[in-house]
Scaffold this active site. Structure first.
Site, PDB file in Angstrom:
ATOM      1  N   ASP A   1       0.773  -1.374  -0.141  1.00 56.82           N
ATOM      2  CA  ASP A   1       0.025  -0.014   0.224  1.00 56.82           C
ATOM      3  C   ASP A   1       0.847   1.436  -0.110  1.00 56.82           C
ATOM      4  OD1 ASP A   1       1.094  -0.415   2.615  1.00 56.82           O
ATOM      5  OD2 ASP A   1      -0.946  -0.815   3.409  1.00 56.82           O
TER       6      ASP A   1
ATOM      7  N   ASP B   1      -7.592  -2.306  14.356  1.00 57.30           N
ATOM      8  CA  ASP B   1      -8.783  -2.858  14.195  1.00 57.30           C
ATOM      9  C   ASP B   1      -9.168  -3.921  13.001  1.00 57.30           C
ATOM     10  OD1 ASP B   1      -7.881  -1.792  11.595  1.00 57.30           O
ATOM     11  OD2 ASP B   1      -9.516  -0.112  11.327  1.00 57.30           O
TER      12      ASP B   1
ATOM     13  N   HIS C   1      -7.133  -4.375  10.274  1.00 61.10           N
ATOM     14  CA  HIS C   1      -7.221  -4.274   8.730  1.00 61.10           C
ATOM     15  C   HIS C   1      -5.949  -5.096   8.507  1.00 61.10           C
ATOM     16  CE1 HIS C   1      -5.023  -0.188   9.937  1.00 61.10           C
ATOM     17  NE2 HIS C   1      -4.261  -0.935   9.162  1.00 61.10           N
TER      18      HIS C   1
ATOM     19  N   GLU D   1      -9.572  -1.404   5.279  1.00 64.38           N
ATOM     20  CA  GLU D   1     -10.193  -1.533   6.767  1.00 64.38           C
ATOM     21  C   GLU D   1     -11.626  -2.196   6.754  1.00 64.38           C
ATOM     22  OE1 GLU D   1      -8.851   0.412   8.681  1.00 64.38           O
ATOM     23  OE2 GLU D   1      -8.214   2.415   8.110  1.00 64.38           O
TER      24      GLU D   1
HETATM   25  C1  GLP Z   1      -0.548   0.289   8.447  1.00 60.58           C
HETATM   26  C2  GLP Z   1      -0.153  -0.514   7.364  1.00 60.58           C
HETATM   27  C3  GLP Z   1      -0.314  -1.849   7.514  1.00 60.58           C
HETATM   28  C4  GLP Z   1       0.183  -2.253   8.644  1.00 60.58           C
HETATM   29  C5  GLP Z   1      -0.438  -1.654   9.918  1.00 60.58           C
HETATM   30  C6  GLP Z   1       0.150  -1.958  11.437  1.00 60.58           C
HETATM   31  O1  GLP Z   1      -1.875   0.563   8.451  1.00 60.58           O
HETATM   32  N1  GLP Z   1      -1.003  -0.101   6.076  1.00 60.58           N
HETATM   33  O2  GLP Z   1       0.131  -2.639   6.443  1.00 60.58           O
HETATM   34  O3  GLP Z   1       0.110  -3.740   9.098  1.00 60.58           O
HETATM   35  O4  GLP Z   1      -0.383  -0.079   9.657  1.00 60.58           O
HETATM   36  O5  GLP Z   1       1.179  -0.861  11.736  1.00 60.58           O
HETATM   37  P1  GLP Z   1       2.121  -1.296  12.786  1.00 60.58           P
HETATM   38  O6  GLP Z   1       3.106  -2.268  12.408  1.00 60.58           O
HETATM   39  O7  GLP Z   1       2.903   0.093  12.755  1.00 60.58           O
HETATM   40  O8  GLP Z   1       1.524  -1.386  13.953  1.00 60.58           O
END
Ligand code: GLP
Length: 261
Positions: free
Chosen positions: A67, A136, A138, A143
């Site tokens: 993404d 959440d 995702h 989402e």
């Molecule tokens: C973002 C990314 C996800 C990731 C998520 C969790 O939303 N788009 O790919 O898994 O954050 O992030 P973190 O690893 O910083 O908790």
């Protein structure tokens, strides 16, 4: 689903890195799906160490990131382009032309997303997709409420996700509302999925993903439908799992022929 519980993020990340290294050795032109955020930091560090100290060769590997934020130029410090360059690509030998990250500045987002899907197909599909999980549930930036069959497309972030990710931006209001993300259907076509989650803040989402009912309201639950999904957790992230002792026993007693680590 294979749930692998380690004492800390670093040991869990080493196990996930070994899985990737094994794939790259068997299939030097492997296609890797990559993710960003705080979670895969130790994983990338271990892969860099394997490259520099053990000669793990990425020269034929192709990569596709999950993404990117819409509106951020690649050199913006909070863009996922910048994240990947800083935390992985600059320290390994993946040729620049083998790297794919959605373009947050694409003028025609729909065509760009279609081309991204086509590029994945042209590469022969993703062999192994690294995933994190949002608080959440995702995956990528899909989402809650995302279609479980969705493809690469524009999504709108929830207020909760913008708040979670505000730490990467100067001001919370600077977090973009829109993103491009691989769809859940796209992610599910990867031959192997490796989801990493660390810390108590992820325990609820992980509990739902592994043991909850499959629902678009918790996108990560879709991994239950994948034939080869591995979930790498530290103890706090695993703390809400009802079958935690069973998962530990299974991992510690894998027959030697089945061990892939
Ligand atoms: C973002 C990314 C996800 C990731 C998520 C969790 O939303 N788009 O790919 O898994 O954050 O992030 P973190 O690893 O910083 O908790």
């Amino acid at each position: 689903m294979e749930v692998i519980i380690s004492q800390d993020p670093s040991s869990a990340s080493i196990l996930a890195a070994r899985l990737i290294a094994k794939l790259v050795k068997i299939k030097p032109h492997a296609v890797l799906g990559l993710s960003t955020g705080s979670t895969p930091g130790d994983l990338y560090k271990e892969l860099i160490r394997m490259h520099q100290a053990e000669g793990l060769d990425f020269s034929r590997v192709r990569t596709f990131n999950l993404d990117e934020y819409i509106g951020l130029p690649p050199d913006h410090p909070a863009s996922y382009h910048s994240f990947m360059m800083k935390n992985f690509f600059r320290d390994v030998n993946i040729p620049h032309g083998n790297i794919h990250i959605p373009d947050g500045l694409a003028s025609d987002v729909s065509s760009h997303c279609e081309a991204y899907e086509q590029a994945i197909r042209d590469a022969g599909g993703i062999d192994l997709q690294i995933l994190g999980i949002g608080s959440d549930g995702h995956i990528g930036f899909n989402e809650p409420g995302s279609s479980l069959a969705s493809r690469t497309r524009i999504k709108t972030l929830t207020p909760g996700t913008r708040e979670d990710n505000a730490r990467f931006f100067g001001k919370p209001e600077d977090v973009p509302h829109h993103v491009i993300t691989m769809g859940i259907g796209t992610i599910m076509e990867s031959r192997t999925l490796a989801l990493l989650a660390f810390g108590e803040g992820k325990a609820k989402a992980v509990g739902g993903a592994v043991e909850g009912a499959i629902s678009a309201s918790n996108p990560a639950t879709v991994l239950q439908l994948h034939p080869n999904a591995k979930i790498y957790l530290d103890e706090p992230a695993a703390s809400s799992l009802e079958r935690i002792d069973y998962y530990k026993w299974v991992f510690q007693n894998k027959p030697a022929w089945q061990a892939d680590l």
